[in-house]
Design a protein around this motif. Sequence first.
Motif, PDB file in Angstrom:
ATOM      1  N   GLU A   1       0.838  -1.194   0.000  1.00 55.08           N
ATOM      2  CA  GLU A   1       0.000   0.000   0.000  1.00 55.08           C
ATOM      3  C   GLU A   1       0.879   1.252   0.000  1.00 55.08           C
ATOM      4  OE1 GLU A   1      -2.564  -0.450   3.348  1.00 55.08           O
ATOM      5  OE2 GLU A   1      -3.733  -2.034   2.423  1.00 55.08           O
ATOM      6  N   ILE A   2       1.217   1.744  -1.173  1.00 51.84           N
ATOM      7  CA  ILE A   2       2.068   2.928  -1.288  1.00 51.84           C
ATOM      8  C   ILE A   2       1.215   4.168  -1.089  1.00 51.84           C
ATOM      9  CG2 ILE A   2       3.601   4.247  -2.789  1.00 51.84           C
ATOM     10  CD1 ILE A   2       4.260   1.713  -4.275  1.00 51.84           C
ATOM     11  N   SER A   3       1.637   5.068  -0.210  1.00 55.41           N
ATOM     12  CA  SER A   3       0.917   6.327  -0.043  1.00 55.41           C
ATOM     13  C   SER A   3       1.518   7.421  -0.910  1.00 55.41           C
ATOM     14  CB  SER A   3       0.924   6.758   1.425  1.00 55.41           C
ATOM     15  OG  SER A   3       2.248   6.885   1.895  1.00 55.41           O
ATOM     16  N   SER A   4       2.807   7.301  -1.230  1.00 52.28           N
ATOM     17  CA  SER A   4       3.426   8.276  -2.133  1.00 52.28           C
ATOM     18  C   SER A   4       4.708   7.693  -2.708  1.00 52.28           C
ATOM     19  CB  SER A   4       3.726   9.593  -1.414  1.00 52.28           C
ATOM     20  OG  SER A   4       4.743   9.424  -0.445  1.00 52.28           O
ATOM     21  N   LYS A   5       5.126   8.267  -3.836  1.00 50.48           N
ATOM     22  CA  LYS A   5       6.369   7.850  -4.494  1.00 50.48           C
ATOM     23  C   LYS A   5       7.063   9.094  -5.033  1.00 50.48           C
ATOM     24  CE  LYS A   5       6.490   4.106  -7.083  1.00 50.48           C
ATOM     25  NZ  LYS A   5       6.343   3.160  -8.216  1.00 50.48           N
ATOM     26  N   GLN A   6       8.391   9.050  -5.057  1.00 50.64           N
ATOM     27  CA  GLN A   6       9.161  10.198  -5.526  1.00 50.64           C
ATOM     28  C   GLN A   6      10.268   9.727  -6.460  1.00 50.64           C
ATOM     29  OE1 GLN A   6      12.252  12.441  -3.002  1.00 50.64           O
ATOM     30  NE2 GLN A   6      10.434  13.732  -2.793  1.00 50.64           N
ATOM     31  N   TYR A   7      10.429  10.455  -7.580  1.00 50.36           N
ATOM     32  CA  TYR A   7      11.544  10.229  -8.496  1.00 50.36           C
ATOM     33  C   TYR A   7      12.481  11.429  -8.398  1.00 50.36           C
ATOM     34  CZ  TYR A   7       8.553   6.719 -10.807  1.00 50.36           C
ATOM     35  OH  TYR A   7       7.754   5.644 -11.080  1.00 50.36           O
ATOM     36  N   LEU A   8      13.775  11.169  -8.309  1.00 45.59           N
ATOM     37  CA  LEU A   8      14.764  12.252  -8.246  1.00 45.59           C
ATOM     38  C   LEU A   8      15.852  11.979  -9.274  1.00 45.59           C
ATOM     39  CD1 LEU A   8      16.162  13.932  -5.068  1.00 45.59           C
ATOM     40  CD2 LEU A   8      17.715  13.258  -6.888  1.00 45.59           C
ATOM     41  N   TYR A   9      16.171  12.988 -10.097  1.00 46.54           N
ATOM     42  CA  TYR A   9      17.216  12.836 -11.118  1.00 46.54           C
ATOM     43  C   TYR A   9      17.685  14.218 -11.564  1.00 46.54           C
ATOM     44  CZ  TYR A   9      13.177  13.674 -14.197  1.00 46.54           C
ATOM     45  OH  TYR A   9      12.063  14.211 -14.793  1.00 46.54           O
ATOM     46  N   TRP A  10      18.797  14.253 -12.321  1.00 49.16           N
ATOM     47  CA  TRP A  10      19.352  15.493 -12.845  1.00 49.16           C
ATOM     48  C   TRP A  10      18.892  15.688 -14.288  1.00 49.16           C
ATOM     49  CZ3 TRP A  10      21.982  18.921  -9.826  1.00 49.16           C
ATOM     50  CH2 TRP A  10      22.455  18.444  -8.605  1.00 49.16           C
ATOM     51  N   ASP A  11      18.701  16.967 -14.676  1.00 44.89           N
ATOM     52  CA  ASP A  11      18.276  17.262 -16.043  1.00 44.89           C
ATOM     53  C   ASP A  11      18.648  18.702 -16.381  1.00 44.89           C
ATOM     54  OD1 ASP A  11      17.190  16.785 -18.506  1.00 44.89           O
ATOM     55  OD2 ASP A  11      15.102  17.031 -17.887  1.00 44.89           O
ATOM     56  N   ASN A  12      18.760  18.983 -17.688  1.00 42.23           N
ATOM     57  CA  ASN A  12      18.962  20.360 -18.154  1.00 42.23           C
ATOM     58  C   ASN A  12      17.604  20.938 -18.560  1.00 42.23           C
ATOM     59  OD1 ASN A  12      21.928  20.910 -18.162  1.00 42.23           O
ATOM     60  ND2 ASN A  12      21.954  19.071 -19.431  1.00 42.23           N
ATOM     61  N   ARG A  13      17.162  21.989 -17.855  1.00 39.91           N
ATOM     62  CA  ARG A  13      15.855  22.581 -18.126  1.00 39.91           C
ATOM     63  C   ARG A  13      15.884  24.095 -17.944  1.00 39.91           C
ATOM     64  NH1 ARG A  13      11.116  18.589 -15.785  1.00 39.91           N
ATOM     65  NH2 ARG A  13      12.082  16.619 -16.412  1.00 39.91           N
ATOM     66  N   ALA A  14      14.988  24.759 -18.665  1.00 39.27           N
ATOM     67  CA  ALA A  14      14.797  26.191 -18.471  1.00 39.27           C
ATOM     68  C   ALA A  14      13.958  26.399 -17.211  1.00 39.27           C
ATOM     69  CB  ALA A  14      14.105  26.800 -19.678  1.00 39.27           C
ATOM     70  N   THR A  15      14.281  27.411 -16.432  1.00 40.57           N
ATOM     71  CA  THR A  15      13.521  27.750 -15.231  1.00 40.57           C
ATOM     72  C   THR A  15      12.887  29.129 -15.399  1.00 40.57           C
ATOM     73  OG1 THR A  15      15.477  28.711 -14.161  1.00 40.57           O
ATOM     74  CG2 THR A  15      15.066  26.363 -13.795  1.00 40.57           C
ATOM     75  N   HIS A  16      12.064  29.511 -14.448  1.00 43.33           N
ATOM     76  CA  HIS A  16      11.325  30.773 -14.580  1.00 43.33           C
ATOM     77  C   HIS A  16      12.234  31.998 -14.631  1.00 43.33           C
ATOM     78  CE1 HIS A  16      12.131  31.057 -10.258  1.00 43.33           C
ATOM     79  NE2 HIS A  16      11.795  32.330 -10.327  1.00 43.33           N
TER      80      HIS A  16
ATOM     81  N   SER B   1      15.545  31.902 -15.994  1.00 42.29           N
ATOM     82  CA  SER B   1      16.727  31.633 -16.825  1.00 42.29           C
ATOM     83  C   SER B   1      16.601  32.219 -18.229  1.00 42.29           C
ATOM     84  CB  SER B   1      16.968  30.124 -16.916  1.00 42.29           C
ATOM     85  OG  SER B   1      15.898  29.483 -17.601  1.00 42.29           O
ATOM     86  N   ASN B   2      15.562  33.029 -18.478  1.00 43.23           N
ATOM     87  CA  ASN B   2      15.356  33.677 -19.784  1.00 43.23           C
ATOM     88  C   ASN B   2      15.343  32.669 -20.942  1.00 43.23           C
ATOM     89  OD1 ASN B   2      15.290  36.342 -18.688  1.00 43.23           O
ATOM     90  ND2 ASN B   2      17.531  36.314 -18.562  1.00 43.23           N
ATOM     91  N   GLY B   3      14.765  31.506 -20.676  1.00 41.30           N
ATOM     92  CA  GLY B   3      14.665  30.490 -21.719  1.00 41.30           C
ATOM     93  C   GLY B   3      15.894  29.623 -21.878  1.00 41.30           C
ATOM     94  N   ASN B   4      16.982  29.947 -21.168  1.00 35.31           N
ATOM     95  CA  ASN B   4      18.206  29.145 -21.238  1.00 35.31           C
ATOM     96  C   ASN B   4      18.120  27.964 -20.264  1.00 35.31           C
ATOM     97  OD1 ASN B   4      19.516  30.941 -23.078  1.00 35.31           O
ATOM     98  ND2 ASN B   4      19.855  32.348 -21.359  1.00 35.31           N
ATOM     99  N   LYS B   5      18.686  26.848 -20.663  1.00 37.34           N
ATOM    100  CA  LYS B   5      18.648  25.667 -19.815  1.00 37.34           C
ATOM    101  C   LYS B   5      19.815  25.669 -18.834  1.00 37.34           C
ATOM    102  CE  LYS B   5      16.190  22.617 -23.024  1.00 37.34           C
ATOM    103  NZ  LYS B   5      16.216  21.309 -23.728  1.00 37.34           N
ATOM    104  N   ARG B   6      19.553  25.133 -17.662  1.00 40.60           N
ATOM    105  CA  ARG B   6      20.593  24.986 -16.638  1.00 40.60           C
ATOM    106  C   ARG B   6      20.442  23.589 -16.020  1.00 40.60           C
ATOM    107  NH1 ARG B   6      17.840  29.259 -13.220  1.00 40.60           N
ATOM    108  NH2 ARG B   6      19.858  30.301 -13.140  1.00 40.60           N
ATOM    109  N   LEU B   7      21.519  23.110 -15.411  1.00 38.02           N
ATOM    110  CA  LEU B   7      21.499  21.806 -14.769  1.00 38.02           C
ATOM    111  C   LEU B   7      20.756  21.922 -13.441  1.00 38.02           C
ATOM    112  CD1 LEU B   7      22.446  18.839 -14.893  1.00 38.02           C
ATOM    113  CD2 LEU B   7      24.496  19.554 -13.627  1.00 38.02           C
TER     114      LEU B   7
END
Length: 232
Positions: free
Chosen positions: A171-186, A188-194
């Motif tokens: 009976e899982i109440s929650s699950k979490q995935y954690l990993y690294w990725d290159n993505r634009a953030t709010h 970063s002016n559209g530029n991706k960062r790690l």
Amino acid sequence: APMSIQIKSKRYNSDANRLETVIDTYESGINTSTQIVWTEITSELAPRLVTHIETYELDILVSVQLSWKNKETVNGKETIVTYTVTYAFGEQSLKTLEKTYYVKDAVLGLVTFIETYEFGLDTPTSIKKIYYARKEANELTAGEARVVKVTELYEYNLKGATSNRPAETGEISSKQYLYWDNRATHDSNGNKRLIRVVENFMDIGGALLRDSVQYVYYKKESFGSNNQRVIQ
């Protein structure tokens, strides 16, 4: 200037006849916490080396923690189990015990189990199951397959559990995935960062649904006059 600084020092406590490590944490020049750490060999139940950690904030005792290791049989195999007992504000009535051990699973590989006991119960109030697994593109917001760190949480008293029934691994109440990725953030002016991506899933009506996605990263910002700091 650094956002936080830790200063470690040694001292001899003549009253208790022991050597202690003192860890002072400063944030923006303010001493936010002090930890006093020492070890001792106890003979309670069996001889063991116990690590003590007292944590203070502005001279207020906020927690007392004891940890030790023990050799036990888990799933028919001898296993090293780490016990961590925490007393909030040093109060015996506010006790939490964590039991951590590793299991070699035929499918998942090495799995970390963390059992948490609270409220004086002798059955776990929650169990965490932590391992690494490959997830396909349709399982992640990354849009491509990744090896992720998976944390599954099984909580006590779910779905009709009773006072003498422990957390159940089905009976899982929650699950979490954690990993690294290159993505634009709010910011970063559209530029991706790690960044570190945290995808959270909740049990809703018996189905695990993606509840939220968090982006964790560090950046440098200016404040005051000619001052800079690193924030998360």
